[in-house]
Design a protein around this motif. Structure first.
Motif, short mmCIF file in Angstrom:
data_model
loop_
_atom_site.label_atom_id
_atom_site.label_comp_id
_atom_site.label_asym_id
_atom_site.label_seq_id
_atom_site.Cartn_x
_atom_site.Cartn_y
_atom_site.Cartn_z
N VAL A 226 0.94 -1.27 0.06
CA VAL A 226 -0.07 0.01 0.07
C VAL A 226 0.93 1.24 0.07
N GLU A 227 2.06 1.20 0.42
CA GLU A 227 2.90 2.50 0.55
C GLU A 227 3.45 2.75 -1.04
N ALA A 228 3.55 1.57 -1.78
CA ALA A 228 3.77 1.88 -3.04
C ALA A 228 2.49 2.40 -4.04
N THR A 229 1.49 2.12 -3.81
CA THR A 229 0.26 2.35 -4.44
C THR A 229 -0.87 1.58 -4.06
N PRO A 230 -2.03 2.62 -3.67
CA PRO A 230 -3.21 1.76 -3.33
C PRO A 230 -3.99 0.91 -4.01
N PHE B 93 -15.43 -4.61 3.65
CA PHE B 93 -14.10 -4.33 3.62
C PHE B 93 -13.73 -2.89 3.41
N CYS B 94 -12.43 -2.36 3.89
CA CYS B 94 -12.10 -1.11 3.57
C CYS B 94 -11.20 -1.09 2.09
N VAL B 95 -11.75 -1.74 0.88
CA VAL B 95 -11.26 -1.81 -0.28
C VAL B 95 -12.43 -1.54 -1.13
N ASP B 96 -11.90 -0.53 -2.13
CA ASP B 96 -13.07 -0.08 -2.80
C ASP B 96 -12.88 -0.48 -4.12
N ILE B 97 -14.12 -0.70 -5.05
CA ILE B 97 -14.16 -1.11 -6.46
C ILE B 97 -14.10 0.15 -7.11
N CYS B 98 -12.96 -0.01 -8.10
CA CYS B 98 -12.95 1.03 -8.99
C CYS B 98 -13.46 0.74 -10.66
N ALA B 99 -13.22 -0.46 -10.82
CA ALA B 99 -13.63 -1.30 -12.02
C ALA B 99 -13.88 -2.65 -12.15
N TYR B 100 -14.68 -3.16 -12.73
CA TYR B 100 -14.79 -4.57 -12.60
C TYR B 100 -15.44 -4.99 -14.14
N VAL C 84 -10.29 -3.91 -10.61
CA VAL C 84 -9.52 -2.81 -10.24
C VAL C 84 -9.95 -2.36 -8.91
N LEU C 85 -8.83 -2.46 -7.72
CA LEU C 85 -9.31 -2.14 -6.50
C LEU C 85 -8.52 -0.89 -5.71
N HIS C 86 -8.88 -0.51 -5.05
CA HIS C 86 -8.32 0.56 -4.15
C HIS C 86 -8.20 0.07 -2.56
N ILE C 87 -7.12 0.25 -2.05
CA ILE C 87 -7.02 -0.07 -0.48
C ILE C 87 -7.28 1.26 0.23
N ASN C 88 -8.32 1.09 0.92
CA ASN C 88 -8.31 2.17 1.68
C ASN C 88 -8.00 2.02 3.36
N LYS C 89 -6.61 2.21 3.67
CA LYS C 89 -6.01 1.77 4.75
C LYS C 89 -6.38 2.57 5.85
N GLU C 90 -6.56 4.02 5.48
CA GLU C 90 -6.85 4.92 6.57
C GLU C 90 -8.11 4.75 7.02
N GLN C 91 -9.12 4.37 6.22
CA GLN C 91 -10.50 3.96 6.73
C GLN C 91 -10.50 2.98 7.61
N ALA C 92 -9.72 1.81 7.29
CA ALA C 92 -9.72 0.70 8.28
C ALA C 92 -9.13 1.04 9.73
N LYS D 173 -4.08 -13.03 -10.26
CA LYS D 173 -2.98 -12.31 -10.78
C LYS D 173 -3.30 -10.95 -10.30
N SER D 174 -2.21 -10.08 -9.72
CA SER D 174 -2.26 -8.70 -9.22
C SER D 174 -1.31 -7.86 -10.10
N GLN D 175 -1.94 -6.66 -10.42
CA GLN D 175 -1.05 -5.66 -10.97
C GLN D 175 -0.98 -4.19 -10.53
N ALA D 176 0.19 -3.73 -9.85
CA ALA D 176 0.27 -2.60 -9.35
C ALA D 176 0.05 -1.32 -10.26
N LEU D 177 -0.75 -0.39 -9.96
CA LEU D 177 -1.17 0.79 -10.69
C LEU D 177 -0.50 1.76 -10.05
N LEU D 178 0.68 2.48 -10.58
CA LEU D 178 1.49 3.20 -9.68
C LEU D 178 1.14 4.64 -10.06
N ASP D 179 0.33 5.06 -10.86
CA ASP D 179 0.03 6.37 -11.22
C ASP D 179 -1.15 6.74 -11.76
N GLU D 180 -1.68 7.82 -11.87
CA GLU D 180 -3.08 8.09 -12.45
C GLU D 180 -3.21 7.58 -14.00
#
Length: 318
Positions: A11-15, A58-65, A75-83, A167-174
């Motif tokens: 999560v520190e690299a990208t949520p 969960f504190c994991v948001d759905i961006c796309a499916y 495509v998921l977003h980790i919402n660690k602050e919410q947790a 399989k997971s793929q980190a999305l590092l920028d916008e």
């Protein structure tokens, strides 16, 4: 060799992460199997319903499916602050929505007297659940286990349903985030089973368009669009919905030799097809945070009565 999940998700690299699960043994997650002449189309609703159900816990948001015949993308977003904003009781409440309560936690909830050791054990367990509530691995685990069990029961068989780990793929920028979301939402069009994003069943883009047509601010269970990151906007995706829809529409129109399907050039632009006037829409997008009520004239009039308000401090969508 497989790569440790800790080296794929951080999560520190990208949520933001793009995840894919595929079926084994020629299994059909959904769709129609020509080999066995069997329809599994109803399973798409299983996946969509379970996906959104887990997202509410969960504190994991759905961006796309997109739910396809033998695989799905999300495509998921980790919402660690919410947790970590959740109280201990909120963590327990969320976790027990999908699990049974251990006896120790039941006693904790009933305010029974616990020894110091039992209290420490209970707090340790709650902390473990808190971390799991913002874990993509646990999110995908609860989704895949549920679908595999339901499919195996229906097929009257046992064994693996999924092709190993997701399989997971980190999305590092916008740019990566926008590209992955558009890729996911355009899956049915590339596969030739849909002509336009708004007719692509069991995709997030269709869900967002349906909510847009109902004049809802955002689609239920999906991470909302919040605008540009420099704007003082609520938490959400760092671009506007109208911009994203145009990006998806433009991308889907591009004809390439390595893709089987695309949006026909004769189609009107997606904003025109949805009956949205571009100028008015952009005004709404840039001013939406300035009002407490947003909607059509009729919807605003109804809401004023419900809120027992007379002043029309609202943003009207044409």
């Amino acid at each position: 060799m497989t790569t440790a999940r800790s080296q794929l998700i951080h999560v520190e690299a990208t949520p933001y992460y793009h995840c894919i699960s595929r079926c084994v043994r020629r299994s059909f997650l959904c769709g129609y199997d020509e080999l066995t002449q069997t329809s599994y189309e109803h399973r798409r609703a299983w996946v969509e319903k379970r996906l959104k159900r887990i997202a509410t816990v969960f504190c994991v948001d759905i961006c796309a499916y997109a739910i396809m015949s033998n695989h799905y993308h999300v495509v998921l977003h980790i919402n660690k602050e919410q947790a970590y904003r959740l109280s201990n009781h909120e963590v327990i409440e969320r976790w027990l929505t999908l699990h049974r309560a251990p006896v120790l936690v039941q006693r904790f909830l009933n305010s029974e007297s616990l020894s110091e050791t039992e209290q420490k054990a209970c707090l340790t367990l709650i902390q473990t659940w808190r971390e799991r509530l913002c874990s993509i691995s646990w999110f995908m685990r609860l989704l895949n286990q549920y679908i595999a069990s339901a499919a195996n029961r229906e097929d009257n068989c046992t064994g693996h349903f999924w092709e190993g780990r997701f399989k997971s793929q980190a999305l590092l920028d916008e740019k990566a985030l926008a590209a992955a979301m558009a890729y996911v939402d355009l899956n049915p069009i590339r596969a030739g089973i849909a002509a336009t994003p708004e007719t692509s069943r069991f995709t997030s883009v269709r869900a967002r368009i349906k909510s847009l047509r109902k004049e809802q601010v955002t689609a239920p269970s999906l991470f909302p669009f919040a605008g540009n990151p420099s704007d003082a906007t609520p938490e959400g995706l760092p671009f506007y919905l109208a911009d994203y829809l145009e990006l998806v529409d433009w991308t889907g129109r591009q004809i390439r030799g390595d893709t089987s399907g695309h949006i026909q050039s004769a189609q009107l632009s997606i904003l025109e097809r949805l009956g949205i006037e571009a100028g008015a829409w952009l005004t709404v997008c840039t001013r939406i945070e300035k009002c407490t009520l947003v909607g059509s004239d009729a919807a605003i009039q109804t809401a004023l009565l419900l809120f027992n308000r007379q002043r029309r401090t609202a943003l009207q969508i044409p």
